[in-house]
Scaffold this motif. Structure first.
Motif, PDB file in Angstrom:
ATOM      1  N   THR A  32       0.862  -1.162   0.000  1.00 50.80           N
ATOM      2  CA  THR A  32       0.000   0.000   0.000  1.00 50.80           C
ATOM      3  C   THR A  32       0.907   1.222   0.000  1.00 50.80           C
ATOM      4  OG1 THR A  32      -0.031  -0.188   2.365  1.00 50.80           O
ATOM      5  CG2 THR A  32      -1.925  -1.071   1.197  1.00 50.80           C
ATOM      6  N   SER A  33       0.371   2.295  -0.463  1.00 48.33           N
ATOM      7  CA  SER A  33       1.222   3.479  -0.553  1.00 48.33           C
ATOM      8  C   SER A  33       1.501   4.016   0.845  1.00 48.33           C
ATOM      9  CB  SER A  33       0.516   4.530  -1.385  1.00 48.33           C
ATOM     10  OG  SER A  33      -0.684   4.875  -0.751  1.00 48.33           O
ATOM     11  N   PRO A  34       2.576   4.755   0.959  1.00 44.04           N
ATOM     12  CA  PRO A  34       2.909   5.266   2.285  1.00 44.04           C
ATOM     13  C   PRO A  34       1.860   6.291   2.740  1.00 44.04           C
ATOM     14  CG  PRO A  34       4.270   6.280   0.602  1.00 44.04           C
ATOM     15  CD  PRO A  34       3.474   5.227  -0.078  1.00 44.04           C
ATOM     16  N   THR A  35       1.681   6.396   4.010  1.00 40.41           N
ATOM     17  CA  THR A  35       0.719   7.386   4.485  1.00 40.41           C
ATOM     18  C   THR A  35       1.279   8.779   4.254  1.00 40.41           C
ATOM     19  OG1 THR A  35       1.738   7.134   6.622  1.00 40.41           O
ATOM     20  CG2 THR A  35      -0.322   5.948   6.260  1.00 40.41           C
ATOM     21  N   SER A  47       0.962  22.519  -9.219  1.00 36.87           N
ATOM     22  CA  SER A  47      -0.224  23.264  -9.633  1.00 36.87           C
ATOM     23  C   SER A  47      -1.460  22.376  -9.659  1.00 36.87           C
ATOM     24  CB  SER A  47       0.007  23.840 -11.034  1.00 36.87           C
ATOM     25  OG  SER A  47       0.353  22.794 -11.905  1.00 36.87           O
ATOM     26  N   LEU A  48      -1.224  21.076  -9.687  1.00 37.16           N
ATOM     27  CA  LEU A  48      -2.353  20.157  -9.768  1.00 37.16           C
ATOM     28  C   LEU A  48      -3.326  20.309  -8.607  1.00 37.16           C
ATOM     29  CD1 LEU A  48      -0.679  16.982 -11.036  1.00 37.16           C
ATOM     30  CD2 LEU A  48      -3.002  17.597 -11.626  1.00 37.16           C
ATOM     31  N   GLN A  49      -2.760  20.707  -7.465  1.00 40.42           N
ATOM     32  CA  GLN A  49      -3.572  20.731  -6.257  1.00 40.42           C
ATOM     33  C   GLN A  49      -4.825  21.581  -6.426  1.00 40.42           C
ATOM     34  OE1 GLN A  49      -1.541  22.231  -2.866  1.00 40.42           O
ATOM     35  NE2 GLN A  49      -2.964  21.307  -1.431  1.00 40.42           N
ATOM     36  N   PHE A  84       4.316  13.676  -2.885  1.00 40.84           N
ATOM     37  CA  PHE A  84       3.357  13.957  -3.947  1.00 40.84           C
ATOM     38  C   PHE A  84       1.926  13.787  -3.449  1.00 40.84           C
ATOM     39  CE2 PHE A  84       0.656  12.550  -7.473  1.00 40.84           C
ATOM     40  CZ  PHE A  84       0.842  13.594  -8.374  1.00 40.84           C
ATOM     41  N   GLU A  85       1.730  12.724  -2.664  1.00 39.45           N
ATOM     42  CA  GLU A  85       0.380  12.482  -2.167  1.00 39.45           C
ATOM     43  C   GLU A  85      -0.081  13.586  -1.224  1.00 39.45           C
ATOM     44  OE1 GLU A  85      -0.360   7.711  -2.431  1.00 39.45           O
ATOM     45  OE2 GLU A  85       0.602   8.483  -0.640  1.00 39.45           O
ATOM     46  N   SER A  86       0.846  14.122  -0.444  1.00 35.67           N
ATOM     47  CA  SER A  86       0.460  15.220   0.455  1.00 35.67           C
ATOM     48  C   SER A  86       0.067  16.443  -0.350  1.00 35.67           C
ATOM     49  CB  SER A  86       1.624  15.605   1.363  1.00 35.67           C
ATOM     50  OG  SER A  86       2.238  14.469   1.848  1.00 35.67           O
ATOM     51  N   ALA A  87       0.773  16.643  -1.473  1.00 43.20           N
ATOM     52  CA  ALA A  87       0.489  17.835  -2.264  1.00 43.20           C
ATOM     53  C   ALA A  87      -0.769  17.659  -3.103  1.00 43.20           C
ATOM     54  CB  ALA A  87       1.681  18.152  -3.166  1.00 43.20           C
ATOM     55  N   ASN A  88      -1.116  16.406  -3.408  1.00 41.23           N
ATOM     56  CA  ASN A  88      -2.292  16.148  -4.240  1.00 41.23           C
ATOM     57  C   ASN A  88      -3.188  15.145  -3.532  1.00 41.23           C
ATOM     58  OD1 ASN A  88      -1.421  17.484  -6.974  1.00 41.23           O
ATOM     59  ND2 ASN A  88       0.336  16.310  -6.236  1.00 41.23           N
ATOM     60  N   ASN A  92      -3.976   8.979  -5.234  1.00 43.45           N
ATOM     61  CA  ASN A  92      -3.447   7.946  -4.363  1.00 43.45           C
ATOM     62  C   ASN A  92      -2.517   7.075  -5.210  1.00 43.45           C
ATOM     63  OD1 ASN A  92      -3.203   6.325  -2.175  1.00 43.45           O
ATOM     64  ND2 ASN A  92      -5.019   5.099  -2.668  1.00 43.45           N
ATOM     65  N   ILE A  93      -1.270   6.911  -4.785  1.00 39.53           N
ATOM     66  CA  ILE A  93      -0.336   6.097  -5.565  1.00 39.53           C
ATOM     67  C   ILE A  93      -0.265   4.706  -4.951  1.00 39.53           C
ATOM     68  CG2 ILE A  93       2.008   5.918  -6.477  1.00 39.53           C
ATOM     69  CD1 ILE A  93       0.761   8.461  -7.369  1.00 39.53           C
ATOM     70  N   GLU A  94      -0.634   3.710  -5.736  1.00 37.30           N
ATOM     71  CA  GLU A  94      -0.546   2.346  -5.232  1.00 37.30           C
ATOM     72  C   GLU A  94       0.715   1.701  -5.786  1.00 37.30           C
ATOM     73  OE1 GLU A  94      -4.197  -0.251  -4.883  1.00 37.30           O
ATOM     74  OE2 GLU A  94      -3.025  -1.335  -6.367  1.00 37.30           O
ATOM     75  N   LEU A  95       1.575   1.218  -4.890  1.00 35.42           N
ATOM     76  CA  LEU A  95       2.851   0.664  -5.338  1.00 35.42           C
ATOM     77  C   LEU A  95       2.745  -0.825  -5.587  1.00 35.42           C
ATOM     78  CD1 LEU A  95       5.192   2.518  -2.851  1.00 35.42           C
ATOM     79  CD2 LEU A  95       4.757   3.074  -5.233  1.00 35.42           C
TER      80      LEU A  95
END
Lengths: 454, 296
Positions: A32-35, A47-49, A84-88, A92-95
């Protein structure tokens, strides 16, 4: 060797399960992706945010080859992904972390059913060509032009991932092959760094006489021996381009340069350079022999540097350029190893988000690696003072060496199609267990080439 | 069917789920494989239909194929030769031990270990002496230094070394099967035979062996089919190397399908393997049927 299923038909299914569902091998390794709890600085948000804050949650699968939590590469990936996940928040990035061979296999199986993960790993040139030809990968020209990402890459490196003026993957490294050696062992046997291949064979003999294992190789993964062989060929050919000439049908494998390379390679093997039973050692087992101080020399790509500096022989190791063979070749020409590369599935449901992530990933890739002391042999320019950051002497030497690279050749399996490459790999592996006539080896190669390149 | 005294429709309802699953997981993949075996396909790009070309190349040009078939069949022969040994062990266990269960369980232990573990274990046992290989160290200690070898990398002995590990692992499995068979023979028969003067080997020859034929057959078929499909152990220990010296049909199929990316060609090998398994099973069944007839 029987297993426990009683019915013959059921047992037959195993065969097909094997062909049809090898992807299952890697199933358990999906992380699972990191928290997204780690703090980030505000300038890292993209800028995606603002664009996407109102959008629904999107999950992107990121298949990668960094499964080992102890490695700097893994730490690098986790850091960039969580930033990246915090910024967006909506992405959700699944590894899907696998080791290299498993990933290659899983991707091929997925590709056969057109289910390529959003972001995956491919290998340069000939190895990624089938995926590009099948239209499975998305061109990445647009994200390269964004925020000057293209200019962060070294000149020419993207060519290995470019087909018809479209770049289809972004490399994680750019390495060259060198010979690592253990300074203590060299001193113990009283030998100097060899500048010719013939001197290197003498060094092998002296080391052996002193009771030191001269070289190690993990030849069960046959590419290792091929990599070394190709470096000899690069010298006996007096420069790069032999395989290209063969591909262009200007020359054949029955060429003096190729046959001389076979003979020189056999000289090294017959001198007893490699450990007993080399063909039963896989890549890691071979490298571990060197990293645990059981051998004096190790031929490998510069990607091994981080691991060596992290082992018990750290500080005792230096590296030298592969020497000239019969006085031929230029020591500043190397076996070049453009790295594995990140590619995006053309059929991704979230193409825009995947591209945004990869752009973010590559923009931060050099800096994060630099901080983790993992920035030797990157495909991108790195800003920063390596010495001050505490990089080892070995790393500093290799960085200097990288500045003077005057070109070279790619590994065999990056140049030739998989069928020809397999014949080559087996043929070279065979030289470790029995002596063969160079003409025979050449003929074997030529026959395979002719059969697979109509 | 009538014995069950239920309507055919009910039987169909109960059989159907399994039948569907079985068809989907077994017959359909076999048919798909037969089809892909006629393609020139790398698994990713557009496939081209080439008819029987793959099979033609397989039988005539491929220099690795026939030697790998030979190795596979040899493997099967060795596996089957192991069954009589297992039977003897089972008989001895039954006859001379009061509580043989502990021994049977210990023999069985390697079977439940993962093949990867077995492979890694034996790899270190087979290691060259310079790497601390146990087998070679023992030979040296015994003064047989001249016999030391790099067991897994010398083409002539590597395959034999692999056979041995597989036989070692599965001996306990067959001992268990045979043991169960032997213990299920009623002791009255032996007692009756004893009165007639048949003890020891004579009793075995006229009572145990004939009564064990069905169990024996199961073991033989399991051993045979199992060794035709041998894959995991070889992959872990040698990967088919050095230079194809330990390739069997299934590893060759894997190499062709996934490393050389000739998916169609690999499927052709798979089809050959299916046919080989089917035909061999038929032959073994026929042989045993005649044997059973003769006995009765």
């Amino acid at each position: 060797m029987a297993t426990t299923k009683p019915h013959p038909f059921l047992r037959l299914t195993l065969v097909f399960m094997l062909t049809l569902s090898l992807s299952a091998c890697g199933g358990n390794t999906t992380n699972t992706s990191p928290t997204a709890s780690k703090g980030i600085t505000s300038d890292e948000s993209t800028s995606l945010q603002s664009e996407q804050s109102t959008q629904e949650q999107v999950t992107i699968t990121f298949q990668n080859i960094y499964p080992d939590p102890n490695t700097p590469s893994y730490k690098m990936m986790m850091k960039i992904v969580s930033d990246f996940e915090s910024a967006n928040k909506n992405i959700n990035i699944e590894l899907d972390s696998l080791n290299t061979d498993q990933q290659k296999l899983k991707l091929k199986t997925q590709a056969a059913s057109k289910e390529v993960p959003d972001i995956t790993i491919v290998n340069p040139s000939e190895q990624m060509k089938p995926f590009v030809d099948a239209g499975l990968l998305a061109p990445l020209n647009d994200i390269l032009d964004q925020n000057g990402l293209k200019d962060t890459f070294l000149t020419g490196i993207l060519d290995y991932y470019t087909f018809d003026h479209n770049v289809y993957a972004l490399p994680d490294g750019n390495n060259t092959a060198v010979v690592y050696y253990n300074k203590d062992m060299f001193a113990q046997a009283g030998v100097e760094v060899p500048t010719t291949f013939e001197a290197m064979i003498d060094v092998v003999k002296t080391l052996k006489a002193a009771g030191i294992q001269p070289m190690v190789i993990g030849e069960k993964d046959s590419w290792t021996g091929s990599f070394l062989f190709m470096n000899i060929l690069l010298r006996t050919n007096g420069g790069p381009g032999f395989l290209q000439d063969v591909l262009d049908k200007k020359r054949t494998f029955n060429d003096p340069a190729f046959e001389e390379a076979v003979n020189k390679f056999q000289d090294l093997v017959q001198a007893g350079a490699f450990q007993d039973g080399a063909t039963s050692f896989d890549y890691n087992a071979g490298e571990n022999l060197f990293k645990s101080g059981k051998a004096a020399m190790y031929f490998m790509g510069t990607w091994a540097t981080g691991g060596i500096d992290d082992s018990s022989v750290a500080g005792k190791i230096d590296a030298f350029k592969f020497p000239t063979v019969s006085g031929k070749g230029n020591v500043d020409e190397y076996m070049l190893a453009p790295g594995s590369a990140f590619a995006i599935s053309a059929h991704s449901k979230h193409l825009k988000e995947a591209k945004a992530f990869l752009h973010y990933f590559m923009m931060h890739y050099p800096k994060v690696n630099f901080d983790l002391k993992n920035a030797v042999g990157l495909a991108q320019k790195v800003d920063g003072d390596f010495k001050a950051a505490g990089y080892s002497d070995l790393a500093m030497n290799l960085l200097k060496l990288a500045e003077n690279v005057k070109g070279g050749d790619l590994a065999f399996d990056n140049m030739m199609n998989p069928s020809t490459a397999q014949v080559h790999l087996t043929s070279i592996q065979n030289l470790f267990v029995q002596k063969k006539e160079a003409k025979e080896v050449a003929a074997e190669h030529q026959a395979a080439f002719a059969a697979n390149n109509p | 069917m009538n014995v069950l005294k239920v309507p055919a429709r009910t039987i169909a309802v109960f059989v159907l789920p399994c039948l569907l699953l079985y068809t989907a997981l077994v017959f359909v993949p076999i048919l798909v494989s037969v089809y892909t075996g006629t393609l020139d396909w790398n698994g990713i790009n557009q496939a081209v239909f080439v008819g029987l070309d793959n099979f033609k190349a397989l039988f005539t040009i491929d220099a690795v194929f026939w030697p790998s078939v030979k190795r596979t069949l040899l493997f099967a022969v060795f596996s089957m030769a192991e069954i009589p040994v297992a039977l003897c062990v089972a008989i001895l266990l039954c006859r001379y031990l009061k509580r043989p269960n502990f021994l049977v369980s210990s023999y069985f232990l390697p079977v439940i270990l993962s093949v990867v573990i077995i492979g890694q274990l034996w790899k270190t046992i087979y290691d060259p002496a310079s790497m601390g290989g146990m087998l070679n160290q023992i030979l040296i200690t015994l003064g047989l230094g001249a016999w030391t070898k790099s067991w897994l990398t010398e083409p002539d002995v590597a395959m034999i070394a692999l056979y041995f590990v597989a036989l070692w692992q599965y001996l306990g499995y067959h001992v268990l099967i045979q043991f169960t068979g032997v213990t299920s023979i009623p002791s009255e028969i032996y007692e009756a035979a004893q009165i007639d003067g048949a003890v020891g080997f004579t009793a075995d020859r006229h009572i145990t062996f004939p009564l064990m034929i069905p169990v024996f057959k199961i073991s033989i078929i399991l051993a045979f089919i199992g060794s035709l499909q041998a894959f995991d152990l070889i992959m872990v220990m040698t990967g088919g190397g050095p230079a194809h010296a330990t390739d069997v049909i299934s590893t060759h199929m894997y190499n062709m399908s996934f490393l050389s990316m000739k998916y169609g060609y690999g499927s052709a090998i798979a089809v050959f393997l299916v046919l080989l398994c089917l035909i061999s099973t038929l032959i073994i069944n026929t042989l045993f049927r005649t044997l059973e007839k003769r006995q009765s």
